[in-house]
Design a protein around this motif. Sequence first.
Motif, PDB file in Angstrom:
ATOM      1  N   TYR A   1      -7.754  -0.617   7.117  1.00 50.92           N
ATOM      2  CA  TYR A   1      -6.814   0.532   6.458  1.00 50.92           C
ATOM      3  C   TYR A   1      -7.433   2.076   6.936  1.00 50.92           C
ATOM      4  O   TYR A   1      -6.672   2.585   6.452  1.00 50.92           O
ATOM      5  CB  TYR A   1      -6.620   0.302   4.984  1.00 50.92           C
ATOM      6  CG  TYR A   1      -5.316  -0.600   4.948  1.00 50.92           C
ATOM      7  CD1 TYR A   1      -4.111  -0.139   4.784  1.00 50.92           C
ATOM      8  CD2 TYR A   1      -5.471  -2.013   4.632  1.00 50.92           C
ATOM      9  CE1 TYR A   1      -2.793  -0.922   4.522  1.00 50.92           C
ATOM     10  CE2 TYR A   1      -4.364  -2.952   4.674  1.00 50.92           C
ATOM     11  CZ  TYR A   1      -3.199  -2.339   4.460  1.00 50.92           C
ATOM     12  OH  TYR A   1      -1.969  -2.919   4.285  1.00 50.92           O
TER      13      TYR A   1
ATOM     14  N   ARG B   1       5.908   3.111   2.456  1.00 52.84           N
ATOM     15  CA  ARG B   1       5.456   2.477   1.488  1.00 52.84           C
ATOM     16  C   ARG B   1       5.452   3.177   0.222  1.00 52.84           C
ATOM     17  O   ARG B   1       4.475   4.117   0.020  1.00 52.84           O
ATOM     18  CB  ARG B   1       3.805   1.843   1.843  1.00 52.84           C
ATOM     19  CG  ARG B   1       3.725   1.094   3.176  1.00 52.84           C
ATOM     20  CD  ARG B   1       4.603   0.011   2.934  1.00 52.84           C
ATOM     21  NE  ARG B   1       4.131  -1.251   1.955  1.00 52.84           N
ATOM     22  CZ  ARG B   1       3.217  -2.080   2.140  1.00 52.84           C
ATOM     23  NH1 ARG B   1       2.794  -2.342   3.577  1.00 52.84           N
ATOM     24  NH2 ARG B   1       2.923  -2.930   1.536  1.00 52.84           N
TER      25      ARG B   1
ATOM     26  N   GLY C   1      -7.439  -2.539  -5.184  1.00 52.80           N
ATOM     27  CA  GLY C   1      -6.689  -2.543  -3.790  1.00 52.80           C
ATOM     28  C   GLY C   1      -5.738  -1.410  -4.020  1.00 52.80           C
ATOM     29  O   GLY C   1      -4.476  -1.671  -3.423  1.00 52.80           O
ATOM     30  N   ALA C   2      -5.930  -0.484  -4.608  1.00 52.98           N
ATOM     31  CA  ALA C   2      -4.972   0.311  -5.280  1.00 52.98           C
ATOM     32  C   ALA C   2      -4.077   1.303  -4.138  1.00 52.98           C
ATOM     33  O   ALA C   2      -3.043   1.628  -4.646  1.00 52.98           O
ATOM     34  CB  ALA C   2      -5.539   1.456  -6.182  1.00 52.98           C
ATOM     35  N   GLY C   3      -4.892   1.202  -2.761  1.00 55.57           N
ATOM     36  CA  GLY C   3      -3.999   2.237  -1.885  1.00 55.57           C
ATOM     37  C   GLY C   3      -3.799   3.849  -2.435  1.00 55.57           C
ATOM     38  O   GLY C   3      -4.549   4.313  -2.934  1.00 55.57           O
TER      39      GLY C   3
ATOM     40  N   SER D   1       0.815   3.424  -5.508  1.00 60.26           N
ATOM     41  CA  SER D   1       2.147   2.581  -5.627  1.00 60.26           C
ATOM     42  C   SER D   1       1.840   1.830  -6.741  1.00 60.26           C
ATOM     43  O   SER D   1       1.023   1.233  -6.895  1.00 60.26           O
ATOM     44  CB  SER D   1       2.710   1.996  -4.609  1.00 60.26           C
ATOM     45  OG  SER D   1       2.894   2.764  -3.340  1.00 60.26           O
ATOM     46  N   TYR D   2       3.007   1.682  -7.739  1.00 61.10           N
ATOM     47  CA  TYR D   2       3.112   0.571  -8.908  1.00 61.10           C
ATOM     48  C   TYR D   2       1.971   1.203  -9.890  1.00 61.10           C
ATOM     49  O   TYR D   2       1.834   0.219 -10.889  1.00 61.10           O
ATOM     50  CB  TYR D   2       2.926  -0.609  -8.319  1.00 61.10           C
ATOM     51  CG  TYR D   2       3.754  -1.131  -7.421  1.00 61.10           C
ATOM     52  CD1 TYR D   2       4.943  -1.333  -7.735  1.00 61.10           C
ATOM     53  CD2 TYR D   2       3.359  -0.902  -5.974  1.00 61.10           C
ATOM     54  CE1 TYR D   2       5.957  -1.921  -6.853  1.00 61.10           C
ATOM     55  CE2 TYR D   2       4.696  -1.605  -5.083  1.00 61.10           C
ATOM     56  CZ  TYR D   2       5.732  -1.964  -5.338  1.00 61.10           C
ATOM     57  OH  TYR D   2       6.578  -2.286  -4.669  1.00 61.10           O
TER      58      TYR D   2
ATOM     59  N   ALA E   1     -14.946  -2.611  -3.668  1.00 63.00           N
ATOM     60  CA  ALA E   1     -14.169  -3.773  -3.007  1.00 63.00           C
ATOM     61  C   ALA E   1     -13.992  -4.818  -4.323  1.00 63.00           C
ATOM     62  O   ALA E   1     -14.777  -4.980  -5.225  1.00 63.00           O
ATOM     63  CB  ALA E   1     -14.777  -4.383  -1.944  1.00 63.00           C
ATOM     64  N   ALA E   2     -12.738  -5.505  -4.263  1.00 63.59           N
ATOM     65  CA  ALA E   2     -12.482  -6.492  -5.352  1.00 63.59           C
ATOM     66  C   ALA E   2     -13.755  -7.283  -5.651  1.00 63.59           C
ATOM     67  O   ALA E   2     -13.840  -7.822  -6.888  1.00 63.59           O
ATOM     68  CB  ALA E   2     -11.400  -7.047  -5.075  1.00 63.59           C
ATOM     69  N   GLU E   3     -14.225  -7.829  -4.535  1.00 67.74           N
ATOM     70  CA  GLU E   3     -15.460  -8.643  -4.925  1.00 67.74           C
ATOM     71  C   GLU E   3     -16.623  -8.418  -5.781  1.00 67.74           C
ATOM     72  O   GLU E   3     -17.476  -9.240  -5.947  1.00 67.74           O
ATOM     73  CB  GLU E   3     -15.849  -9.348  -3.473  1.00 67.74           C
ATOM     74  CG  GLU E   3     -14.866 -10.051  -2.544  1.00 67.74           C
ATOM     75  CD  GLU E   3     -14.017  -9.189  -1.726  1.00 67.74           C
ATOM     76  OE1 GLU E   3     -13.743  -7.971  -2.071  1.00 67.74           O
ATOM     77  OE2 GLU E   3     -13.099  -9.855  -1.061  1.00 67.74           O
TER      78      GLU E   3
ATOM     79  N   VAL F   1      -1.755  -5.417  -6.081  1.00 71.24           N
ATOM     80  CA  VAL F   1      -0.524  -5.163  -5.623  1.00 71.24           C
ATOM     81  C   VAL F   1      -0.612  -5.399  -4.189  1.00 71.24           C
ATOM     82  O   VAL F   1      -1.223  -4.547  -3.409  1.00 71.24           O
ATOM     83  CB  VAL F   1       0.376  -4.182  -6.059  1.00 71.24           C
ATOM     84  CG1 VAL F   1       1.777  -4.531  -5.609  1.00 71.24           C
ATOM     85  CG2 VAL F   1       0.683  -4.107  -7.570  1.00 71.24           C
ATOM     86  N   SER F   2      -0.122  -6.433  -3.634  1.00 79.15           N
ATOM     87  CA  SER F   2       0.053  -6.726  -2.087  1.00 79.15           C
ATOM     88  C   SER F   2      -1.494  -6.335  -1.469  1.00 79.15           C
ATOM     89  O   SER F   2      -1.544  -5.685  -0.427  1.00 79.15           O
ATOM     90  CB  SER F   2       0.929  -5.441  -1.458  1.00 79.15           C
ATOM     91  OG  SER F   2       2.236  -5.597  -2.096  1.00 79.15           O
ATOM     92  N   THR F   3      -2.732  -6.951  -1.874  1.00 80.01           N
ATOM     93  CA  THR F   3      -3.819  -6.708  -1.231  1.00 80.01           C
ATOM     94  C   THR F   3      -4.638  -7.860  -1.195  1.00 80.01           C
ATOM     95  O   THR F   3      -5.608  -8.001  -0.508  1.00 80.01           O
ATOM     96  CB  THR F   3      -4.312  -5.520  -2.356  1.00 80.01           C
ATOM     97  OG1 THR F   3      -5.899  -5.627  -1.806  1.00 80.01           O
ATOM     98  CG2 THR F   3      -4.438  -5.797  -3.742  1.00 80.01           C
TER      99      THR F   3
ATOM    100  N   HIS G   1      -5.906  -9.188   1.897  1.00 85.45           N
ATOM    101  CA  HIS G   1      -6.784  -8.450   2.653  1.00 85.45           C
ATOM    102  C   HIS G   1      -8.112  -8.919   2.307  1.00 85.45           C
ATOM    103  O   HIS G   1      -9.115  -8.489   2.826  1.00 85.45           O
ATOM    104  CB  HIS G   1      -6.322  -7.183   2.500  1.00 85.45           C
ATOM    105  CG  HIS G   1      -5.536  -6.707   3.249  1.00 85.45           C
ATOM    106  ND1 HIS G   1      -5.065  -6.672   4.630  1.00 85.45           N
ATOM    107  CD2 HIS G   1      -3.949  -6.255   2.589  1.00 85.45           C
ATOM    108  CE1 HIS G   1      -3.900  -6.173   4.903  1.00 85.45           C
ATOM    109  NE2 HIS G   1      -3.296  -5.805   3.677  1.00 85.45           N
TER     110      HIS G   1
HETATM  111  C1  LIG Z   1      -1.128  -3.299   1.596  1.00 89.32           C
HETATM  112  S1  LIG Z   1      -2.222  -2.099   0.755  1.00 89.32           S
HETATM  113  C2  LIG Z   1      -1.560  -2.360  -0.859  1.00 89.32           C
HETATM  114  C3  LIG Z   1      -2.234  -0.931  -1.425  1.00 89.32           C
HETATM  115  C4  LIG Z   1      -1.443  -0.977  -3.008  1.00 89.32           C
HETATM  116  N1  LIG Z   1      -1.967  -1.819  -3.808  1.00 89.32           N
HETATM  117  C5  LIG Z   1       0.052  -0.776  -2.874  1.00 89.32           C
HETATM  118  O1  LIG Z   1       0.806  -1.712  -3.307  1.00 89.32           O
HETATM  119  O2  LIG Z   1       0.612   0.016  -2.113  1.00 89.32           O
HETATM  120  C6  LIG Z   1      -3.762  -3.174   0.634  1.00 89.32           C
HETATM  121  C7  LIG Z   1      -4.807  -2.338   0.290  1.00 89.32           C
HETATM  122  O3  LIG Z   1      -5.785  -3.300  -0.069  1.00 89.32           O
HETATM  123  C8  LIG Z   1      -7.112  -2.508   0.262  1.00 89.32           C
HETATM  124  N2  LIG Z   1      -8.329  -3.695   0.455  1.00 89.32           N
HETATM  125  C9  LIG Z   1      -8.542  -4.365   1.513  1.00 89.32           C
HETATM  126  N3  LIG Z   1      -9.607  -5.025   1.104  1.00 89.32           N
HETATM  127  C10 LIG Z   1     -10.115  -4.859  -0.287  1.00 89.32           C
HETATM  128  C11 LIG Z   1     -10.883  -5.653  -0.884  1.00 89.32           C
HETATM  129  N4  LIG Z   1     -11.878  -6.394  -0.422  1.00 89.32           N
HETATM  130  N5  LIG Z   1     -10.995  -5.283  -2.272  1.00 89.32           N
HETATM  131  C12 LIG Z   1      -9.884  -4.139  -2.476  1.00 89.32           C
HETATM  132  N6  LIG Z   1      -9.171  -3.745  -1.810  1.00 89.32           N
HETATM  133  C13 LIG Z   1      -8.931  -3.893  -0.597  1.00 89.32           C
HETATM  134  C14 LIG Z   1      -6.968  -1.962   1.570  1.00 89.32           C
HETATM  135  O4  LIG Z   1      -7.594  -0.928   1.860  1.00 89.32           O
HETATM  136  C15 LIG Z   1      -5.306  -1.267   1.296  1.00 89.32           C
HETATM  137  O5  LIG Z   1      -5.413  -0.200   0.522  1.00 89.32           O
END
Ligand SMILES: C[S@@+](CC[C@H](N)C(=O)[O-])C[C@H]1O[C@@H](n2cnc3c(N)ncnc32)[C@H](O)[C@@H]1O
Length: 371
Positions: free
Chosen positions: A130, A141, A165-167, A170-171, A202-204, A219-221, A224
Amino acid sequence: MEEHLTVGRVAELAGVTVRTLHHYDEIGLAQPSSRTAAGYRVYTSGDVERLREVLAYRRLGFGLREIAHLVDDPATDAVAHLRRLRGLLLDQRDRAAAMVTAIDRELEARAMGIRTTPEEQLQMFGAQLYDAIGSAYPATRRTEPRIAARIWDALGDARTVLNVGAGTGSYEPSDRDVTAVEPSAVMRAQRPADAAPCVAAAAECLPFEDRSFDVAMAVSTVHHWPDPIAGLREMRRVARRVVVLTYDADDAGWRQRFWLTRDYLPEFADLFAGRPALADLTRAIEGRTEPVLVPWDCADGFFEAYWRRPEAYLDEHVRRAVSVWTRVGPRTERRVVGELGDDLASGRWAERNGDLIGLDAAELGLRLLVA
Ligand SMILES: C[S@@+](CC[C@H](N)C(=O)[O-])C[C@H]1O[C@@H](n2cnc3c(N)ncnc32)[C@H](O)[C@@H]1O
């Protein structure tokens, strides 16, 4: 009878030198624990399993001491190692895709006589996927109100919310106390000035105490994350409840229902092959699953959003805001755009998919996981 492999044979199969194997043996990292009748040392199947883990972590760039620590951990069995290795390799592939994108961009800029700055030149090495594609994200988006209503409803009466994974935000509900977590610097930088505070993580490995939040949402993350199960367990640890919007990657049915993956992009299946099944994700949060339909005029431009507006996929801005196109690579992307463009112009797409025009929403595998 169990097959035992000689040092020479193992070296040949694994593509490493006998010297390397001797070194791993000497330092106790991976040893052939049995002997032939003639006294030659041989690897048992258990030895090979451990050696395979050692070689895979090595190829991923881990140091020998770090590897010893990983493979000696009694809490991690062979399946857990395979899952972790797989996640790390997918992450490495995404980073390589991000570098290719950054290089393509620089080549294009150079061809137009534009010089990239030293900062831009160095960014590609630290790039998360990203960080390479994130600047194109806000073009298409954004929060889709009908999907947001489902997510916010699932949040219940939670006051404190962690958005993982808030980007770009959104939401995120405006009427609750939200904390965001986002690993990509490019995404964090694009959050609106009045968005919730955002932590780089990161989520982990969430930097919060147990049960710090009423609910954790994502959401949608999840698709990844290098290790989705570990990330979901972390969400469960730091929050009393969990709400996740993801999709059913193991349901081949929706890929067949969606004309884009069925007729133009069969490679999509390879991208997510071997990811944890929806049942495993649901189990990790001890939750339940609800289908979420995609409205025909979906405001959030994710991959499936334009199922009834096929021309949208010909638009570069639409594709750049969806990681799938970077992950399949430019050659596949060009082929899909060419074929779809031809079929739209000739009326072949409409012939095949005319029945969609009467639908207001489609079941394309989106799922809300609630715990
Ligand atoms: C498709 S975007 C979704 C963003 C937001 N949640 C939305 O709905 O617009 C995916 C997001 O997941 C993040 N991401 C990737 N690897 C991740 C991880 N290991 N832990 C948390 N977030 C991660 C990316 O950096 C990116 O911002």
